[in-house]
Motif scaffolding. Sequence first.
Motif, PDB file in Angstrom:
ATOM      1  N   THR A  90       0.838  -1.203   0.000  1.00 21.03           N
ATOM      2  CA  THR A  90       0.000   0.000   0.000  1.00 21.03           C
ATOM      3  C   THR A  90       0.873   1.253   0.000  1.00 21.03           C
ATOM      4  O   THR A  90       0.589   2.212  -0.716  1.00 21.03           O
ATOM      5  CB  THR A  90      -0.977  -0.012   1.189  1.00 21.03           C
TER       6      THR A  90
ATOM      7  N   GLY B  45      -5.990   1.911   1.619  1.00 19.55           N
ATOM      8  CA  GLY B  45      -5.465   3.051   0.873  1.00 19.55           C
ATOM      9  C   GLY B  45      -6.245   4.331   1.141  1.00 19.55           C
ATOM     10  O   GLY B  45      -5.668   5.416   1.228  1.00 19.55           O
TER      11      GLY B  45
ATOM     12  N   ASP C 127      -8.091   0.263  -4.970  1.00 20.07           N
ATOM     13  CA  ASP C 127      -7.752  -0.652  -3.885  1.00 20.07           C
ATOM     14  C   ASP C 127      -8.520  -1.958  -4.065  1.00 20.07           C
ATOM     15  O   ASP C 127      -9.721  -2.031  -3.817  1.00 20.07           O
ATOM     16  CB  ASP C 127      -8.080  -0.015  -2.528  1.00 20.07           C
TER      17      ASP C 127
ATOM     18  N   ASP D 177      -3.774  -1.606  -6.205  1.00 19.84           N
ATOM     19  CA  ASP D 177      -3.258  -2.160  -4.956  1.00 19.84           C
ATOM     20  C   ASP D 177      -3.913  -3.532  -4.786  1.00 19.84           C
ATOM     21  O   ASP D 177      -5.095  -3.636  -4.484  1.00 19.84           O
ATOM     22  CB  ASP D 177      -3.645  -1.204  -3.804  1.00 19.84           C
TER      23      ASP D 177
END
Lengths: 122, 285
Positions: free
Chosen positions: B15, B40, B32, B163
């Motif tokens: 992250t 995030g 995310d 992510d």
Amino acid sequence: MKIAIPVDDNSMDTSVCISFGRAPYFLLYDTETEENNFLNNSAAASQGGAGIKAAQNIVDSGAEAIITPRCGENAAEVLKVAEIALYKNTNNSIRDNIEALKEGKLNLLDDIHPGFHQHGGS
Amino acid sequence: MKIAVLSGKGGTGKTLVSVNLAAVSPESVYIDCDVEEPNGYLFFKPQDIKNKRVTVKLPQADSKLCNGCRTCVNFCKFNALAYIKNNLIVFNEICHSCGGCLLFCPQKAISEKDREIGMIQRGISGNVRVVTGMLNIGEASGVPVIEKLLQDSRKENKDVFIDCPPGSACMVMESIKDADYCILVAEPTIFGVHNLEMVYELVNLFQKPFGVVLNKCLEGENPAEDYCLQNEIKILNKIPFDLELGTMNSNGQIAVRKHPKYRDLFQNLLQAVRKEARHETASDS
Ligand code: SF4
Ligand code: SF4
């Protein structure tokens, strides 16, 4: 009364299988006629939901009680709806457990574990 | 350009890397996909938040039409169905919403209803559009949420930073499917090497171009670095072990927005990634 037990092999000399959904066979035993039958557990090879399928098979077999060391949440739900009683085995011997059930010495199973899913990170 | 950031386990700095890269890019989208534990947004603290529910289809049998033939039960390869006492039972968490039972029911007894499994939250944080997937607790698979997250990003012409969830399971595969480049974040320990191996295999399987960012680097031994050198894996950058960075990180602050030192570090990393990704596309064609 017809009972079902997950077992390791299709013989009366085998032992109780530690897994319910993944057991290779189920022994179907009639406590009145003392007849025994082995049901091939078609659920054993399934990717997921083995417990549900195994429970469905047992319900279809007409069993009224199950003796097993453990049982998953989803299978337990199927069996509950079907009003099939779940008993915990005392040891690994098939005959001991059948005798114990006849004498009313088996306890109800309370070890219901959450299902193992095929997803998610490790 | 779509860049996926992954690591073999949580807490490696995945992250940190994706948030700071998104923040240092002139205009970007941060997605995310760690839907079980998105964090995030805690750094970006986005404004103008809009939420959208993510639903999946769930079969439902009409008991008046169903005659108990069990075609559906036998069809469902996930064993999400049972037929007990004249009733079809559907196991919500096991159903994969494939729609097969609906299709094969001879009585047309099955219909579908929506079931919410999570949410997608969108917001803005300066130069970054922040998109977060959130999976409801107890759900088995976040794949449908990730699918929805990435659907919209296909049209994006800005830089997209994904992510990924930790690990290498199906949710990660879903997340990197349309990435142009993958960044693997690794810690300088033996255990870190093991985690790196997992994602290394995955990006190879998907034949994605990739490079490694070594995080929390100290002077001396670095097994992750050795592993990269041995396997001829490109090292994009080394982030030093640094108390200041750690403090900012645990306070939910974005390093590149706070300190020119980190701005430089991540700018360099972004440039290295761009160069590598461009190099890959050039050698592909
Ligand atoms: S296939 Fe249709 S009719 Fe047959 S059991 Fe399933 S829902 Fe009922
Ligand atoms: S939709 Fe697919 S997974 Fe869900 S119950 Fe029907 S057949 Fe099974």
